[in-house]
Design a protein around this motif. Structure first.
Motif, PDB file in Angstrom:
ATOM      1  N   UNK A 344       0.834  -1.212   0.000  1.00 53.36           N
ATOM      2  CA  UNK A 344       0.000   0.000   0.000  1.00 53.36           C
ATOM      3  C   UNK A 344       0.861   1.251   0.000  1.00 53.36           C
ATOM      4  N   UNK A 345       2.000   1.183   0.697  1.00 50.89           N
ATOM      5  CA  UNK A 345       2.930   2.308   0.716  1.00 50.89           C
ATOM      6  C   UNK A 345       3.437   2.580  -0.708  1.00 50.89           C
ATOM      7  N   UNK A 346       3.672   1.497  -1.405  1.00 47.48           N
ATOM      8  CA  UNK A 346       4.141   1.615  -2.782  1.00 47.48           C
ATOM      9  C   UNK A 346       3.063   2.261  -3.662  1.00 47.48           C
ATOM     10  N   UNK A 347       1.799   1.954  -3.370  1.00 46.56           N
ATOM     11  CA  UNK A 347       0.722   2.569  -4.149  1.00 46.56           C
ATOM     12  C   UNK A 347       0.678   4.076  -3.914  1.00 46.56           C
ATOM     13  N   UNK A 348       0.943   4.488  -2.667  1.00 44.94           N
ATOM     14  CA  UNK A 348       0.963   5.938  -2.383  1.00 44.94           C
ATOM     15  C   UNK A 348       2.076   6.588  -3.206  1.00 44.94           C
ATOM     16  N   UNK A 349       3.257   5.963  -3.163  1.00 44.96           N
ATOM     17  CA  UNK A 349       4.409   6.520  -3.897  1.00 44.96           C
ATOM     18  C   UNK A 349       4.134   6.540  -5.403  1.00 44.96           C
ATOM     19  N   UNK A 350       3.540   5.467  -5.919  1.00 46.55           N
ATOM     20  CA  UNK A 350       3.265   5.394  -7.358  1.00 46.55           C
ATOM     21  C   UNK A 350       2.200   6.419  -7.743  1.00 46.55           C
ATOM     22  N   UNK A 351       1.221   6.611  -6.854  1.00 53.00           N
ATOM     23  CA  UNK A 351       0.176   7.608  -7.115  1.00 53.00           C
ATOM     24  C   UNK A 351       0.800   8.979  -7.319  1.00 53.00           C
ATOM     25  N   UNK A 352       1.782   9.303  -6.466  1.00 50.27           N
ATOM     26  CA  UNK A 352       2.461  10.606  -6.595  1.00 50.27           C
ATOM     27  C   UNK A 352       3.277  10.654  -7.887  1.00 50.27           C
ATOM     28  N   UNK A 353       3.929   9.563  -8.186  1.00 49.49           N
ATOM     29  CA  UNK A 353       4.800   9.518  -9.361  1.00 49.49           C
ATOM     30  C   UNK A 353       4.005   9.620 -10.678  1.00 49.49           C
ATOM     31  N   UNK A 354       2.879   8.905 -10.727  1.00 46.54           N
ATOM     32  CA  UNK A 354       2.161   8.800 -12.005  1.00 46.54           C
ATOM     33  C   UNK A 354       0.871   9.637 -12.059  1.00 46.54           C
ATOM     34  N   UNK A 355       0.617  10.395 -10.977  1.00 44.54           N
ATOM     35  CA  UNK A 355      -0.553  11.273 -10.987  1.00 44.54           C
ATOM     36  C   UNK A 355      -1.870  10.538 -10.797  1.00 44.54           C
ATOM     37  N   UNK A 356      -1.873   9.496  -9.999  1.00 44.76           N
ATOM     38  CA  UNK A 356      -3.114   8.772  -9.719  1.00 44.76           C
ATOM     39  C   UNK A 356      -3.562   9.101  -8.300  1.00 44.76           C
ATOM     40  N   UNK A 357      -4.835   9.393  -8.150  1.00 48.62           N
ATOM     41  CA  UNK A 357      -5.374   9.660  -6.819  1.00 48.62           C
ATOM     42  C   UNK A 357      -5.970   8.338  -6.307  1.00 48.62           C
ATOM     43  N   UNK A 358      -5.112   7.460  -5.841  1.00 47.99           N
ATOM     44  CA  UNK A 358      -5.562   6.103  -5.512  1.00 47.99           C
ATOM     45  C   UNK A 358      -6.294   6.079  -4.168  1.00 47.99           C
ATOM     46  N   UNK A 359      -7.415   5.389  -4.162  1.00 45.63           N
ATOM     47  CA  UNK A 359      -8.236   5.280  -2.953  1.00 45.63           C
ATOM     48  C   UNK A 359      -7.934   3.906  -2.316  1.00 45.63           C
ATOM     49  N   UNK A 360      -7.098   3.936  -1.282  1.00 50.25           N
ATOM     50  CA  UNK A 360      -6.622   2.665  -0.714  1.00 50.25           C
ATOM     51  C   UNK A 360      -7.751   1.855  -0.090  1.00 50.25           C
ATOM     52  N   UNK A 361      -8.743   2.562   0.451  1.00 51.62           N
ATOM     53  CA  UNK A 361      -9.873   1.827   1.043  1.00 51.62           C
ATOM     54  C   UNK A 361     -10.623   1.062  -0.056  1.00 51.62           C
ATOM     55  N   UNK A 362     -10.859   1.734  -1.159  1.00 49.43           N
ATOM     56  CA  UNK A 362     -11.564   1.095  -2.262  1.00 49.43           C
ATOM     57  C   UNK A 362     -10.732  -0.068  -2.833  1.00 49.43           C
ATOM     58  N   UNK A 363      -9.427   0.150  -2.941  1.00 50.87           N
ATOM     59  CA  UNK A 363      -8.563  -0.911  -3.483  1.00 50.87           C
ATOM     60  C   UNK A 363      -8.596  -2.137  -2.568  1.00 50.87           C
ATOM     61  N   UNK A 364      -8.507  -1.893  -1.249  1.00 50.79           N
ATOM     62  CA  UNK A 364      -8.574  -3.026  -0.304  1.00 50.79           C
ATOM     63  C   UNK A 364      -9.911  -3.752  -0.462  1.00 50.79           C
ATOM     64  N   UNK A 365     -10.967  -3.001  -0.728  1.00 55.08           N
ATOM     65  CA  UNK A 365     -12.296  -3.623  -0.842  1.00 55.08           C
ATOM     66  C   UNK A 365     -12.354  -4.568  -2.053  1.00 55.08           C
ATOM     67  N   UNK A 366     -11.606  -4.238  -3.105  1.00 59.48           N
ATOM     68  CA  UNK A 366     -11.648  -5.069  -4.318  1.00 59.48           C
ATOM     69  C   UNK A 366     -10.960  -6.414  -4.125  1.00 59.48           C
ATOM     70  N   UNK A 367     -10.088  -6.475  -3.129  1.00 58.73           N
ATOM     71  CA  UNK A 367      -9.320  -7.701  -2.910  1.00 58.73           C
ATOM     72  C   UNK A 367      -9.998  -8.646  -1.905  1.00 58.73           C
TER      73      UNK A 367
END
Ligand code: NBP
Length: 484
Positions: A344-367
């Motif tokens: 999840x930490x990597x997703x935060x970093x990638x979001x900043x790098x690639x301009x994605x506003x990732x919703x970690x709660x929603x992502x966790x829900x998909x799994x």
């Protein structure tokens, strides 16, 4: 009849997704490079819903209602580009090409940009759950434009896994975000499996617990906070007897783990975005070491294989197996938390790098259903992110629920890592997770010395804790400090 969606590439994944769509009431136009797969699908499952048979991509495109939705399920890599190249001249503005394969996210970004320039939508969709999931409800992680999700989303949500009435599908972010999140999912999956393997190894090597006995332990663990699909199937695999030899099946399977690349991509991307995904990387390395069978056999002869004599004398573990098993359970849980925290930490970093506003709660829900890392833990992860943005934990380990859990696990985790080191049982995920945790909780790290050394040999400069600025010591001069 005009079809709601077209699927090209009818090997196992494409065929099962096509059937899933048809079973959910959509009319599906079918295409495969070689018509034999189309005909085989229709012969075996044609009665499951409305299918339209096509032989060429032009026929496939003609069969679709507009805006067209075209799902590509061919082998990842060059075949995806080949199909896109053939499709482009046949499509109209606003049509949507969907790549549901395991494409590398950078390729998805490139393809999305190219198709956007031509007025087409390109949606890279991460699909997890293997063939079974594809047929009965996978976890679906779509990227691409929000506009395309308005047309495509309801369809994907309908065929996705269902977790207590909620679909395991939601828009992730633009261009390659869906494939990126799927890649990280796979990275976590690698670490999850390696951690389970380490638990198995240490319980067998140190406490002498045979696979069938451990099967019961894993079954029991599946009623605890470790409850998950992978723990459930570990119990099944360990219980399996080989028909031919009567041995546990696990003992006749070659101990060389395969990989298709998504774990490696996760580790590489972690390095690139500067996110320390050590447990995930270690699990990739562990597969690489496992593949070096010949080298391992030579080394085992040179250094003697098996469990080492204890260095410290008696080990506490076998004296009380129940306590030891509980220690291992806690070590596994703590390590699992770390791999999720790192992912999840990597997703935060990638979001900043690639301009994605990732919703970690929603992502966790998909799994939570349909995919390989589905686990009860994900509900707790969702809770941790179900707070105002400014209250969200910067790292999952800082969420109240997990801080307490880690404190609870910590003594056991240290005992297990120590026992593994003492007895010569490799536990790269357990050990590196503990090192990550210990690094995060340390106010000062020996990185100050690293900086000092870098300044000494390369004049790389350093910063001071007590004042602003950048400094260099004149190491080969009078050793005074200068402002740089
Ligand atoms: P494969 O990855 O084995 O690909 C086979 C399909 O690709 C066949 O339909 C084949 O057509 C087609 N194809 C190839 Br190869 N080259 C082509 C080309 N140049 N032009 C057009 N078609 C071409 O299929 P799969 O295992 O169903 O996987 C599909 C995707 O889903 C992959 O990206 C995979 O990584 C991903 N995925 C797989 C799983 C899984 O559990 N298998 C899980 C999650 C995701 P042909 O029949 O004419 O040779």
């Amino acid at each position: 009849m005009s079809a709601d969606i077209g699927v090209t590439g009818l090997a196992v994944m494409g065929a099962n997704l096509a059937r899933n769509l048809a079973r959910n009431g959509y009319t599906v136009a079918l295409h495969n490079r070689s018509a034999a797969k189309t005909d085989a699908l229709l012969a075996a499952h044609g009665e499951e819903g409305e299918f339209v048979r096509t032989e060429t991509l032009a026929e496939l495109v003609d069969a679709l209602e507009r805006p067209r939705r075209l799902l590509i399920m061919v082998k990842a890599g060059a075949p995806v580009d080949a199909v896109i190249d053939d499709l482009i001249p046949l499509l109209d503005e606003g049509d949507i090409i969907i790549d549901g394969g395991n494409s590398f996210f950078e390729e998805t970004r490139r393809r999305e940009e190219r198709l956007r320039e031509q007025g087409l939508h390109f949606v890279g969709v991460g699909v997890s759950g293997g063939e079974e999931g594809a047929l009965n409800g996978p976890s679906i992680m779509p990227g691409g434009s929000q506009e395309s999700y308005r047309t495509l989303g309801p369809m994907l949500e309908k065929i996705a896994a269902d977790y207590h009435g909620e679909p395991c599908c939601a828009w992730i972010g633009t261009d390659g975000a869906g494939h990126y999140v799927k890649m990280v999912h796979n990275g976590i999956e690698y670490a999850d499996m390696q951690g389970i393997g380490e638990a198995f190894d240490i319980m067998r090597s140190v406490a002498g617990m045979e696979p069938a006995v451990q099967s019961g332990v894993f079954r029991e663990w599946n009623t605890t906070d470790l409850a998950s699909y992978l723990i459930e199937i570990t119990a099944e695999v360990l219980d399996q007897e080989d028909e031919e030899t009567g041995h546990p099946l696990i003992d006749v399977i070659v101990d060389s783990a395969g990989q298709k690349g998504t774990g490696r991509w996760t580790a590489i991307s972690g390095l690139e975005v500067g996110s320390p995904v050590s447990a995930i990387a270690e699990s990739v390395f562990a597969r690489s070491v496992s593949s070096q069978r010949e080298l391992r056999q030579q080394t085992a002869k040179a250094f003697s294989s098996g469990v080492q004599e204890t260095v410290t004398g008696e080990f506490a573990v076998a004296d009380d197996r129940e306590d030891f098993v509980e220690d291992v359970r806690k070590a596994l849980y703590a390590s699992k938390l770390v791999s999720y925290a790192q992912g999840l930490d990597m997703l935060i970093a990638a979001g900043e790098e690639f301009g994605w506003d990732l919703d970690l709660k929603s992502i966790a829900s998909l799994w939570r259903a349909g995919c390989i890392i589905r686990a009860d833990l994900l509900d707790t992860i969702m809770k941790a992110y179900d707070v105002a943005p400014e209250q969200r934990p910067r790292n999952l380990l800082l969420a109240e629920e997990f801080t307490e859990a880690l404190n609870e696990c910590l003594p056991a985790w240290r005992r297990v890592v120590a026992a593994a080191a003492t007895h010569g049982v490799p536990t790269p995920v357990f050990s590196s997770s503990l090192a990550y945790y210990d690094s995060l909780r340390r106010e000062r790290l020996p990185a100050a010395l690293t900086q000092g050394l870098r300044d000494y040999f390369g004049a790389h400069t350093y910063q001071r804790v007590d004042k602003e600025g950048v400094f260099h010591t004149l190491w080969s001069g009078d050793r005074s400090e200068v402002s740089s």
